[in-house]
Design a protein around this motif. Structure first.
Motif, PDB file in Angstrom:
ATOM      1  N   GLU A 248      45.251  37.727  34.588  1.00  0.00           N
ATOM      2  CA  GLU A 248      45.293  37.834  33.176  1.00  0.00           C
ATOM      3  C   GLU A 248      46.733  38.618  32.766  1.00  0.00           C
ATOM      4  O   GLU A 248      47.413  39.343  33.474  1.00  0.00           O
ATOM      5  N   LYS A 249      47.290  38.048  31.570  1.00  0.00           N
ATOM      6  CA  LYS A 249      48.622  38.426  31.283  1.00  0.00           C
ATOM      7  C   LYS A 249      48.646  39.888  31.180  1.00  0.00           C
ATOM      8  O   LYS A 249      49.865  40.726  31.149  1.00  0.00           O
ATOM      9  N   ALA A 250      47.581  40.572  30.423  1.00  0.00           N
ATOM     10  CA  ALA A 250      47.400  41.829  30.231  1.00  0.00           C
ATOM     11  C   ALA A 250      47.712  42.664  31.458  1.00  0.00           C
ATOM     12  O   ALA A 250      47.886  43.976  31.305  1.00  0.00           O
ATOM     13  N   PHE A 251      47.336  42.281  32.541  1.00  0.00           N
ATOM     14  CA  PHE A 251      47.585  42.993  33.867  1.00  0.00           C
ATOM     15  C   PHE A 251      48.989  43.099  34.448  1.00  0.00           C
ATOM     16  O   PHE A 251      49.287  43.651  35.186  1.00  0.00           O
ATOM     17  N   GLU A 252      49.995  42.553  33.661  1.00  0.00           N
ATOM     18  CA  GLU A 252      51.331  42.420  34.080  1.00  0.00           C
ATOM     19  C   GLU A 252      51.743  43.955  34.345  1.00  0.00           C
ATOM     20  O   GLU A 252      51.523  45.011  33.490  1.00  0.00           O
ATOM     21  N   GLY A 253      52.293  44.097  35.539  1.00  0.00           N
ATOM     22  CA  GLY A 253      53.036  45.284  36.096  1.00  0.00           C
ATOM     23  C   GLY A 253      51.990  46.501  36.485  1.00  0.00           C
ATOM     24  O   GLY A 253      52.262  47.516  37.090  1.00  0.00           O
ATOM     25  N   ALA A 254      50.617  46.061  36.367  1.00  0.00           N
ATOM     26  CA  ALA A 254      49.613  46.992  37.080  1.00  0.00           C
ATOM     27  C   ALA A 254      49.291  46.547  38.641  1.00  0.00           C
ATOM     28  O   ALA A 254      49.157  45.473  38.968  1.00  0.00           O
ATOM     29  N   VAL A 255      49.309  47.893  39.339  1.00  0.00           N
ATOM     30  CA  VAL A 255      48.838  47.570  40.718  1.00  0.00           C
ATOM     31  C   VAL A 255      47.740  48.378  41.125  1.00  0.00           C
ATOM     32  O   VAL A 255      47.305  48.460  42.294  1.00  0.00           O
ATOM     33  N   SER A 256      46.992  49.032  40.112  1.00  0.00           N
ATOM     34  CA  SER A 256      45.594  49.671  40.311  1.00  0.00           C
ATOM     35  C   SER A 256      44.686  49.028  39.064  1.00  0.00           C
ATOM     36  O   SER A 256      44.976  48.680  38.171  1.00  0.00           O
ATOM     37  N   MET A 257      43.237  49.110  39.499  1.00  0.00           N
ATOM     38  CA  MET A 257      42.457  48.766  38.540  1.00  0.00           C
ATOM     39  C   MET A 257      41.047  49.261  38.493  1.00  0.00           C
ATOM     40  O   MET A 257      40.814  49.723  39.644  1.00  0.00           O
TER      41      MET A 257
ATOM     42  N   ASP B   8      51.596  42.830  41.990  1.00  0.00           N
ATOM     43  CA  ASP B   8      51.195  42.618  40.724  1.00  0.00           C
ATOM     44  C   ASP B   8      49.820  41.852  40.435  1.00  0.00           C
ATOM     45  O   ASP B   8      49.618  40.661  40.954  1.00  0.00           O
ATOM     46  N   PHE B   9      48.992  42.454  39.905  1.00  0.00           N
ATOM     47  CA  PHE B   9      47.695  41.793  39.570  1.00  0.00           C
ATOM     48  C   PHE B   9      47.810  40.611  38.561  1.00  0.00           C
ATOM     49  O   PHE B   9      47.005  39.679  38.980  1.00  0.00           O
ATOM     50  N   LYS B  10      48.730  40.414  37.840  1.00  0.00           N
ATOM     51  CA  LYS B  10      48.750  39.201  37.095  1.00  0.00           C
ATOM     52  C   LYS B  10      49.137  37.805  38.227  1.00  0.00           C
ATOM     53  O   LYS B  10      48.970  36.575  37.735  1.00  0.00           O
ATOM     54  N   ASP B  11      49.796  38.223  39.190  1.00  0.00           N
ATOM     55  CA  ASP B  11      50.292  37.193  40.411  1.00  0.00           C
ATOM     56  C   ASP B  11      49.111  36.757  41.284  1.00  0.00           C
ATOM     57  O   ASP B  11      49.182  35.653  41.871  1.00  0.00           O
ATOM     58  N   ILE B  12      47.991  37.809  41.237  1.00  0.00           N
ATOM     59  CA  ILE B  12      46.881  37.191  42.078  1.00  0.00           C
ATOM     60  C   ILE B  12      46.078  36.367  41.527  1.00  0.00           C
ATOM     61  O   ILE B  12      45.677  36.367  40.519  1.00  0.00           O
ATOM     62  N   PRO B  13      45.909  35.172  42.437  1.00  0.00           N
ATOM     63  CA  PRO B  13      45.155  33.993  41.545  1.00  0.00           C
ATOM     64  C   PRO B  13      43.771  34.156  41.008  1.00  0.00           C
ATOM     65  O   PRO B  13      43.279  33.660  40.228  1.00  0.00           O
ATOM     66  N   PHE B  14      43.017  35.061  41.991  1.00  0.00           N
ATOM     67  CA  PHE B  14      41.712  35.295  41.687  1.00  0.00           C
ATOM     68  C   PHE B  14      41.366  36.470  42.170  1.00  0.00           C
ATOM     69  O   PHE B  14      41.367  37.010  43.316  1.00  0.00           O
ATOM     70  N   ALA B  15      40.462  37.333  41.717  1.00  0.00           N
ATOM     71  CA  ALA B  15      39.783  38.598  42.032  1.00  0.00           C
ATOM     72  C   ALA B  15      38.491  38.604  41.274  1.00  0.00           C
ATOM     73  O   ALA B  15      38.583  38.407  40.137  1.00  0.00           O
ATOM     74  N   SER B  16      37.545  39.041  41.961  1.00  0.00           N
ATOM     75  CA  SER B  16      36.167  39.298  41.364  1.00  0.00           C
ATOM     76  C   SER B  16      35.263  40.263  41.789  1.00  0.00           C
ATOM     77  O   SER B  16      35.607  40.794  43.112  1.00  0.00           O
ATOM     78  N   ILE B  17      34.269  41.142  41.128  1.00  0.00           N
ATOM     79  CA  ILE B  17      33.583  41.895  41.807  1.00  0.00           C
ATOM     80  C   ILE B  17      32.143  41.569  41.449  1.00  0.00           C
ATOM     81  O   ILE B  17      31.912  40.944  40.318  1.00  0.00           O
TER      82      ILE B  17
END
Length: 202
Positions: free
Chosen positions: A155-164, A124-133
């Motif tokens: 971000e809490k909004a990313f909960e459940g998301a596994v692609s972006m 889950d993206f919400k669990d990944i501590p940091f990610a940047s582009i």
């Protein structure tokens, strides 16, 4: 000075000198997940896959660059290779995966070049501590000048998301511009994200 992008911001690929950016690197950097247990904190490797989908003016997908295919058919886009872990020891400031684009060599039919990431193990993206582009001039191993960057994780909004969907380079009046998107999707597979971009982000 690098531009700190906000979601939805659009920029021209033009340096402060007025020169156009024709060769760019898009680097994605992310961290491993920290799990607290009885015996302290444990690091869980994160396998994100940075990919790039190419579309023509009719929004038809004409090519894709990913860990499965490291070069575009026109040789203008190249992938640095698959990173299976993320930064296990905190942010090292380096990109885990880099995709380079030479706009001067792109297939003339190309109108959109979209960047996205998929969480290969479904983390889950919400669990990944940091990610940047970040978009920069240079090579996958040497940064000459950072042009733009933005953060896309934790971000809490990313909960459940596994692609972006990270962002889209698009051609307007013969010039290349960039739209920073940073939107999570519910897609589970790379092929699904390619369709989501086609339907919603071009």
């Amino acid at each position: 000075m690098a531009i700190n992008l906000q979601k939805g911001q659009r920029i021209s690929l033009e340096k402060s000198s007025g020169a156009k950016l024709l060769n760019i690197c898009v680097g994605v950097n992310w961290g491993a997940i920290e799990k607290k247990g009885f015996f302290g904190t444990k690091k869980e490797p994160v396998d994100l896959d940075a990919s790039c989908a190419i579309y023509d003016e009719n929004k038809t997908n004409i090519d894709t660059v990913s860990f499965r295919q490291l070069k575009s058919n026109d040789q203008a886009i190249r992938h640095s290779g698959d990173d299976l872990t993320g930064d296990l020891n905190g942010d090292d400031g380096l990109d885990n995966e880099v995709i380079t684009v030479d706009f001067s060599k792109l297939n003339p039919k190309t109108n959109y070049v979209a960047f996205f990431i998929n969480s290969f193990r479904g983390q889950d993206f919400k669990d990944i501590p940091f990610a940047s582009i970040r978009i920069y001039e240079g090579t996958p191993t040497r940064v000459t000048e950072v042009f733009a960057k933005y953060d896309i994780a934790n971000e809490k909004a990313f909960e459940g998301a596994v692609s972006m969907v990270l962002g889209v380079f698009y051609k307007k009046n013969g010039e290349w511009k960039f739209n920073a998107i940073g939107n999570p999707t519910t897609d589970r597979k790379l092929e699904e994200t390619i369709k989501t971009i086609q339907q919603n982000f071009l």
